[in-house]
Design an enzyme around this catalytic site. Structure first.
Site, mmCIF file in Angstrom:
data_model
loop_
_atom_site.group_PDB
_atom_site.id
_atom_site.type_symbol
_atom_site.label_atom_id
_atom_site.label_comp_id
_atom_site.label_asym_id
_atom_site.label_seq_id
_atom_site.Cartn_x
_atom_site.Cartn_y
_atom_site.Cartn_z
ATOM 1 N N SER A 15 4.699 8.770 19.612
ATOM 2 C CA SER A 15 5.326 7.575 19.051
ATOM 3 C C SER A 15 6.395 7.000 19.982
ATOM 4 C CB SER A 15 5.964 7.902 17.699
ATOM 5 O OG SER A 15 6.656 6.776 17.195
ATOM 6 N N THR A 62 3.700 6.551 9.882
ATOM 7 C CA THR A 62 2.491 6.299 10.649
ATOM 8 C C THR A 62 1.359 7.174 10.109
ATOM 9 O OG1 THR A 62 1.603 6.112 12.894
ATOM 10 C CG2 THR A 62 3.057 7.994 12.460
ATOM 11 N N LYS A 66 0.491 6.467 5.434
ATOM 12 C CA LYS A 66 0.923 5.161 4.935
ATOM 13 C C LYS A 66 0.555 4.949 3.465
ATOM 14 C CE LYS A 66 1.067 2.752 9.374
ATOM 15 N NZ LYS A 66 0.659 1.564 10.145
ATOM 16 N N ASP A 103 3.537 -4.369 9.262
ATOM 17 C CA ASP A 103 2.506 -4.499 10.287
ATOM 18 C C ASP A 103 1.961 -5.923 10.387
ATOM 19 O OD1 ASP A 103 2.589 -1.876 11.178
ATOM 20 O OD2 ASP A 103 1.074 -1.184 9.747
ATOM 21 N N GLY A 127 -13.032 -4.784 11.834
ATOM 22 C CA GLY A 127 -12.600 -3.552 11.200
ATOM 23 C C GLY A 127 -12.117 -3.805 9.788
ATOM 24 N N GLY A 129 -10.488 -0.951 7.950
ATOM 25 C CA GLY A 129 -9.722 0.224 7.582
ATOM 26 C C GLY A 129 -8.297 -0.133 7.204
ATOM 27 N N GLY A 130 -7.419 0.874 7.265
ATOM 28 C CA GLY A 130 -6.039 0.661 6.868
ATOM 29 C C GLY A 130 -5.320 -0.389 7.690
ATOM 30 N N ALA A 131 -5.617 -0.449 8.990
ATOM 31 C CA ALA A 131 -4.950 -1.440 9.845
ATOM 32 C C ALA A 131 -5.313 -2.854 9.421
ATOM 33 C CB ALA A 131 -5.326 -1.206 11.304
ATOM 34 N N ARG A 152 -18.533 -2.376 10.273
ATOM 35 C CA ARG A 152 -19.794 -1.615 10.272
ATOM 36 C C ARG A 152 -20.405 -1.586 8.875
ATOM 37 N NH1 ARG A 152 -20.832 3.662 9.292
ATOM 38 N NH2 ARG A 152 -18.607 4.075 9.112
ATOM 39 N N TYR A 216 -2.396 -0.082 21.683
ATOM 40 C CA TYR A 216 -1.616 -0.372 22.882
ATOM 41 C C TYR A 216 -1.598 0.853 23.797
ATOM 42 C CZ TYR A 216 2.177 2.401 20.828
ATOM 43 O OH TYR A 216 2.917 3.417 20.282
#
Length: 266
Positions: A15, A62, A66, A103, A127, A129-131, A152, A216
């Site tokens: 992190s 993180t 979450k 976020d 995507g 997912g959670g992000a 997907r 990143y």
């Protein structure tokens, strides 16, 4: 006396949060001790409770905690209620646990700082997912003409759109789109392990489309694909990392620290 903040995750050694928040604190003249906490799945709630019981000021959350963080909170922001996930925790004056998810707003702020127009644009989120859940509603609030999700399994994308009030289209990664997008955002974790990422055909217009990868610290398969397709601009998620951290810091201390550059990575 220094305020105590921390990031909790598993893994957490990688992190960059301590570097960012110590920099914010120094700029704002706030004494701060910020640490990394490695927690096990079964101990997460206990670790959070112990942190605040010992006088902790704020926590960043993180993966993979979450969702658990959102479930623990007494008060949740709109972003947490919609996404079911939190990346920021703190206690209010009544010692109640508050949760936010910075976020999505961080992503919008980062894109705006890069000079990317969101209002009236065609945006594709890859995507589900959670992000993706965490950034969908703030992107929607920025006023795009179109906000679609490719995944997907389209059913997961459909659920995000339905739950967060969008009217975009959900479709599979193997589909061929009729019209390219102005902005394409990769919200998958493919960049973390350098795994191949399938991208819908015809979604990028060479010399016009902007591409942003939320990962990143590495040149991801998505970024390499964007370069091969001659995207107008390509960004990684470091600017989003900074912006979501700034918003977390402001929740804890009531001041939004300035950012000089996204290029200084320590």
């Amino acid at each position: 006396m220094s305020a105590c903040c921390a990031v909790i995750g598993n893994p957490v050694a990688h992190s960059r949060s301590p570097d960012l928040h110590h920099g914010f604190a120094q700029t704002c003249g706030i004494p701060l001790h910020y640490e990394k906490i490695l927690a096990e799945e079964d101990d997460f709630a206990h670790v959070v409770q112990a942190f605040f019981a010992s006088g902790g000021r704020g926590l960043n959350i993180t993966v993979p905690f979450k969702q658990r963080a959102a479930e623990l909170a007494d008060h949740c922001s709109e972003e947490v209620r919609l996404s079911g996930a939190a990346n920021t925790l703190w206690h209010n004056e009544q010692q109640q646990l508050c949760a936010d998810n910075t976020d999505g707003r961080g992503l919008v702020n980062a894109l705006t700082a890069h000079g990317v127009t969101l209002s009236g644009q065609r945006i594709l989120l890859i995507g589900a997912g959670g992000a993706a859940q965490g950034v969908y509603h703030p992107l929607l609030a920025s006023g795009p003409a179109v906000l679609d999700i490719a995944n997907r399994t389209p059913e997961k994308a459909e659920a995000i759109i339905a739950n967060q009030g969008g009217d975009g289209r959900a479709f599979g990664l193997d589909e061929h789109v009729d019209e390219p997008y102005d902005l394409i955002i990769n919200a998958t974790s493919s960049g973390l392990d350098d795994s191949a990422l399938k991208v819908p055909a015809n979604c990028l217009a060479p010399g016009h489309s902007v591409c942003y990868d939320m990962v990143y610290g590495t040149t991801t398969p998505f970024m390499r694909w964007a370069e091969e397709q001659q995207a107008a601009a390509i960004y990684d998620g470091y600017s989003m990392l900074i912006e979501q951290a700034r918003l977390s810091f402001s929740q804890w201390f009531g001041v939004l620290p300035p950012v000089q550059s996204y290029n200084d990575r320590g």
